[in-house]
Design a protein around this motif. Sequence first.
Motif, mmCIF file in Angstrom:
data_model
loop_
_atom_site.group_PDB
_atom_site.id
_atom_site.type_symbol
_atom_site.label_atom_id
_atom_site.label_comp_id
_atom_site.label_asym_id
_atom_site.label_seq_id
_atom_site.Cartn_x
_atom_site.Cartn_y
_atom_site.Cartn_z
ATOM 1 N N GLN A 106 -15.832 25.944 0.162
ATOM 2 C CA GLN A 106 -15.000 26.127 -1.022
ATOM 3 C C GLN A 106 -13.634 25.474 -0.856
ATOM 4 O O GLN A 106 -13.105 24.870 -1.792
ATOM 5 C CB GLN A 106 -14.841 27.623 -1.329
ATOM 6 C CG GLN A 106 -16.092 28.257 -1.886
ATOM 7 C CD GLN A 106 -16.606 27.513 -3.108
ATOM 8 O OE1 GLN A 106 -15.866 27.239 -4.052
ATOM 9 N NE2 GLN A 106 -17.895 27.187 -3.094
ATOM 10 N N ALA A 107 -13.057 25.610 0.326
ATOM 11 C CA ALA A 107 -11.751 24.993 0.563
ATOM 12 C C ALA A 107 -11.845 23.483 0.438
ATOM 13 O O ALA A 107 -10.996 22.840 -0.192
ATOM 14 C CB ALA A 107 -11.226 25.387 1.939
ATOM 15 N N ARG A 108 -12.886 22.880 1.038
ATOM 16 C CA ARG A 108 -13.058 21.438 0.958
ATOM 17 C C ARG A 108 -13.254 20.994 -0.497
ATOM 18 O O ARG A 108 -12.692 19.997 -0.943
ATOM 19 C CB ARG A 108 -14.249 21.007 1.803
ATOM 20 C CG ARG A 108 -14.600 19.539 1.689
ATOM 21 C CD ARG A 108 -13.412 18.656 2.050
ATOM 22 N NE ARG A 108 -13.433 18.252 3.422
ATOM 23 C CZ ARG A 108 -12.445 17.568 4.023
ATOM 24 N NH1 ARG A 108 -11.366 17.258 3.342
ATOM 25 N NH2 ARG A 108 -12.525 17.228 5.282
ATOM 26 N N HIS A 109 -14.030 21.771 -1.241
ATOM 27 C CA HIS A 109 -14.274 21.442 -2.645
ATOM 28 C C HIS A 109 -12.962 21.476 -3.437
ATOM 29 O O HIS A 109 -12.682 20.572 -4.246
ATOM 30 C CB HIS A 109 -15.278 22.421 -3.237
ATOM 31 C CG HIS A 109 -15.553 22.202 -4.692
ATOM 32 N ND1 HIS A 109 -16.289 21.131 -5.173
ATOM 33 C CD2 HIS A 109 -15.176 22.923 -5.786
ATOM 34 C CE1 HIS A 109 -16.360 21.206 -6.480
ATOM 35 N NE2 HIS A 109 -15.701 22.284 -6.880
ATOM 36 N N TYR A 149 -1.045 26.628 1.194
ATOM 37 C CA TYR A 149 -2.294 27.099 1.784
ATOM 38 C C TYR A 149 -1.955 28.108 2.870
ATOM 39 O O TYR A 149 -1.081 27.869 3.713
ATOM 40 C CB TYR A 149 -3.083 25.932 2.381
ATOM 41 C CG TYR A 149 -3.445 24.842 1.402
ATOM 42 C CD1 TYR A 149 -4.672 24.841 0.743
ATOM 43 C CD2 TYR A 149 -2.557 23.805 1.124
ATOM 44 C CE1 TYR A 149 -5.002 23.837 -0.159
ATOM 45 C CE2 TYR A 149 -2.878 22.801 0.227
ATOM 46 C CZ TYR A 149 -4.100 22.820 -0.409
ATOM 47 O OH TYR A 149 -4.428 21.824 -1.295
ATOM 48 N N VAL A 150 -2.638 29.251 2.828
ATOM 49 C CA VAL A 150 -2.388 30.318 3.798
ATOM 50 C C VAL A 150 -3.724 30.735 4.404
ATOM 51 O O VAL A 150 -4.719 30.892 3.682
ATOM 52 C CB VAL A 150 -1.704 31.537 3.132
ATOM 53 C CG1 VAL A 150 -1.479 32.653 4.147
ATOM 54 C CG2 VAL A 150 -0.384 31.118 2.494
ATOM 55 N N LEU A 151 -3.738 30.913 5.708
ATOM 56 C CA LEU A 151 -4.956 31.285 6.421
ATOM 57 C C LEU A 151 -4.615 32.330 7.475
ATOM 58 O O LEU A 151 -3.735 32.112 8.306
ATOM 59 C CB LEU A 151 -5.582 30.052 7.079
ATOM 60 C CG LEU A 151 -6.875 30.247 7.879
ATOM 61 C CD1 LEU A 151 -7.985 30.783 6.985
ATOM 62 C CD2 LEU A 151 -7.285 28.925 8.523
ATOM 63 N N SER A 154 -3.888 19.421 6.719
ATOM 64 C CA SER A 154 -3.587 20.334 7.819
ATOM 65 C C SER A 154 -4.328 21.653 7.641
ATOM 66 O O SER A 154 -4.842 22.236 8.602
ATOM 67 C CB SER A 154 -2.073 20.579 7.897
ATOM 68 O OG SER A 154 -1.381 19.390 8.191
ATOM 69 N N PHE A 155 -4.378 22.122 6.396
ATOM 70 C CA PHE A 155 -5.099 23.368 6.137
ATOM 71 C C PHE A 155 -6.582 23.195 6.447
ATOM 72 O O PHE A 155 -7.197 24.051 7.102
ATOM 73 C CB PHE A 155 -4.911 23.769 4.675
ATOM 74 C CG PHE A 155 -5.738 24.943 4.252
ATOM 75 C CD1 PHE A 155 -5.432 26.215 4.682
ATOM 76 C CD2 PHE A 155 -6.843 24.771 3.417
ATOM 77 C CE1 PHE A 155 -6.208 27.307 4.301
ATOM 78 C CE2 PHE A 155 -7.613 25.854 3.030
ATOM 79 C CZ PHE A 155 -7.289 27.121 3.476
ATOM 80 N N LEU A 191 -8.711 25.262 9.211
ATOM 81 C CA LEU A 191 -9.865 26.049 8.812
ATOM 82 C C LEU A 191 -11.134 25.550 9.500
ATOM 83 O O LEU A 191 -11.982 26.347 9.923
ATOM 84 C CB LEU A 191 -10.023 25.980 7.290
ATOM 85 C CG LEU A 191 -11.178 26.765 6.669
ATOM 86 C CD1 LEU A 191 -11.063 28.241 6.971
ATOM 87 C CD2 LEU A 191 -11.224 26.533 5.159
ATOM 88 N N ASN A 192 -11.247 24.252 9.653
ATOM 89 C CA ASN A 192 -12.444 23.670 10.251
ATOM 90 C C ASN A 192 -12.578 24.034 11.721
ATOM 91 O O ASN A 192 -13.682 23.995 12.284
ATOM 92 C CB ASN A 192 -12.421 22.150 10.081
ATOM 93 C CG ASN A 192 -13.800 21.534 10.156
ATOM 94 O OD1 ASN A 192 -14.770 22.111 9.659
ATOM 95 N ND2 ASN A 192 -13.908 20.379 10.786
#
Length: 914
Positions: free
Chosen positions: A337-340, A355-357, A376-377, A381-382
């Motif tokens: 979803q993030a990539r999309h 972006y917050v993780l 960077s996000f 995430l990856n």
Amino acid sequence: MLPADVPLCHLGPSVLLLLQLLLPSASAFFPNIWSLLAAPGSITHQDLTEEAALNVTLHLFLEQPPPGRPPLRLEDFLGRTLLADDLFAAYFGPGSPSRRFRAALGEVSRANAAQDFLPTSKNDPDLHFDAERLGQGRTRLVEALRETVAAAKALDYTLARQRLGAALHALQDFYSHSNWVELGRQQPHPHLLWPRQELRSLAQAGDPTCSDCEELSCPGNLLGFTLLTSGYFGTRPSKPPGKCSHGGHFDQSSSQPPRGGINKDSTSPGFSPHHMLHLQAAKLALLASIQAFNLLRSRLGDRGFSRLLDITPASSLSFVLDTTGSMGEEINAAKIQARHIVEQRRGTPMEPTQYVLVPFHDPGFGPVFTTSDPDSFWQQLNEMHALGGGDEPEMCLSALELALLHTPPLSDIFVFTDASPKDAFLTNRVESLTQERRCRVTFLVTEDPSRAQGRARREVLSPLRFEPYEAVALASGGEVIFTEDQYIQDVAAIVGDSIADLVTLPLEPRVVVAERPLVFRVDGLLQKVTVRIHGEVSSFWIRNPAGVSQGQEEGEGPLGHTHRFGRFWMVRVNDPPQSGTWEIQVTAKGTPRVRVQAQTSLDFLFHFGIPMEDGPHPGLYPLTQPVAAQAMEHFQHPRTCCWPCPSVPTRGLQTQLLVEVTGLGSRGGPGGPLPHFSHVVLRGVPQGAELGQVPLEPRGPPERGLLAASLPPTLLSTSGPFSLELVGQDGVGRGLHRVAPQPCAVVPVLLELSGPRGFLAPGTTAPLSLRIASFSGPQDLHLRTSAKPSFALTSNLSRVHLEQNESAWGRLWLEVPDTAASDSVVMVTVTAKNGEASTMPPTHAFLRLLVQAPAPQDQLPAPAYSTDPVLNTSRPAFHFFTSVTQGGAGGGLVGNPWWTTFGVMLLLLGLGPW
């Protein structure tokens, strides 16, 4: 861009034309639009602040043509009222929501107005350029602007907006409270924002400045001289012989010779003895405010300045991820979803601004990762993988609390987990924090029986173990969606939909009732309507106003496309949806959940307030939540009045609801008929019982969309959460219905938590002050305090008994360790709970503080004046009210300006004033 050292007369004709676009035909310096009831025809601090911000935003748009769209033309805005909705539609495209931008402006405006209401700022002459303390006022003004830059560079934009509001209030007051206008000046003071330049030609202590004036209007009371002076207000400090007063109804010094005053705050002679110069003062204050905004733009750059004012239609993207070994599918779903979202929105106006993780497991959670760079996000995430077993439950709410601390207001947060919370004791606090931040939280929970071997469980877990998630979701306006591994990637697709600024359409009834259809209404300003049904559903159908129905069969139907993912159903209605009344009939085992959402630019912001008739100026004191108060024939002041107290008899606290309608530009173009909203409906949550209806009255020009409603105490006697629904008609008489994204509730007490002037420095102890006020009672309150990160925090107040209309004070001390990271945020929480047997949820106050290491060269002088009644020190009092929210409820003050403290930042290097 407007350089600080270039006089306005040297600017080019196009810039001068831009600066003149919004100069009002009538003006004022009262706090906010509510003040116009006392002085009609005036422009307030709120007006000046918002007009200046809109002006500079248009300037930015003219200089930075939108990608893929024709550039804006200045002539298209001439002769029109400049509105945020119109600006966004012209720059980003029709229907682009301005909600976040207007919320950010609201934060700045309310922080500005708060300077006239807060006990520790309203009588401080250094913050208002009173009492001839012009040099000290300039120092405090420049400090506040420096702090704005420092907080923005530390990515704490909430704090930056608060300091900006305080700076603009002082700057605007200079032109109303001093005799700059009376001296015939036609431009802003050239050195007020330039601390390296000395303020010259100042009246000295022995210089008489005013003659006696017995009338309300005092046009000739200033003595004929060319020195710069300002009026004295009140009794601290006392007015020396021969000096001018501020003047007006609330100024005690104005009755002492020489009587009268020189302020130009309003059009009313009862409040402003120099009311006849009000327009000239307002024009200069507006030009000076525009100059200050441009200075900030030069310091922060266009990107940083846009973040400061949230000049974007886009939301942020915030993930809270369970990283234990059984979470592989969920983490992959989040990545997809993030990539999309990144790929679909990169380079468009809807690209997320932040972006917050935050990862979590057991026993750990964090650290938080935040960035504005999508690459960077994605890289961060990856690199996340499901590792280790971990017991159920996990530290989910601790991670969510951390995410809320770093996620911008009015954002969506998505929690991916398959475990219940180990830290359920945080439920009330997290509920309140979601309301304070106005963030919507959606939990995607994979509850798959086949995972029994993957999770170690030390005990038999209750079937109610997910109730904390339900409570947080209800308070934040979000939801809990249960699914299985095989469907998580499909169900996670709601992430992309949710950050597109969806509004939730109210259903009648609010919950599914056997053999009774749910009803919702679609108006002509809605598009991309989506129906979501979640539960053990055996069948359902949807019917449009024309009587066309569609059942649960998957695939394309006459009304839209139906998808099923296990227990989760989604129907995407074809565009454009037919206007009118729609129905949904659901047959299911248990209680299924139904949610209808749509995209629209027509929405609303809201906050509460108490009318103020005590203090420097009349106005509306903003509150996060309405406060409980017993209705009585005559309101009595608290014995130790720590809250703005009405000075006239009233029936309880006359709480006001202020509504700001956004997206009025979607009415079909300039000149088209405006929608009209007639009333608000209050409903209990979640069952939906109607609590009452309150009529709305317009405030100011209709195109601004400002409305007010008086909420009687009897209507606010409920202790449970309630929703606000805005009801009206569009320009051609068709019904409009909007519901606030979060519920709200009445708080039993008011908490005020404030900190010292200055950012926190590592290795120091920061004194904090606490005030508690009750307008109903008696109440026995237990107080708890905490800090995140876990800095040492002590308090001298743990229990308090309050009678009706009584208040109490307390002290706290926060120890900042030497190892505290610079530019890090600390959140202090105070929780007040009624006696142990009480079922009423606790009340929370939050205080955000910024840690910043001092620089050796920073030796700005500290003002000697203080009005702090608690700490009783010579330090300058810089206390702001906290956000006050209640566990178990929802809603929050739009852009609440009072949950943190401020301080001196480093002297900035480079060209310019600071």
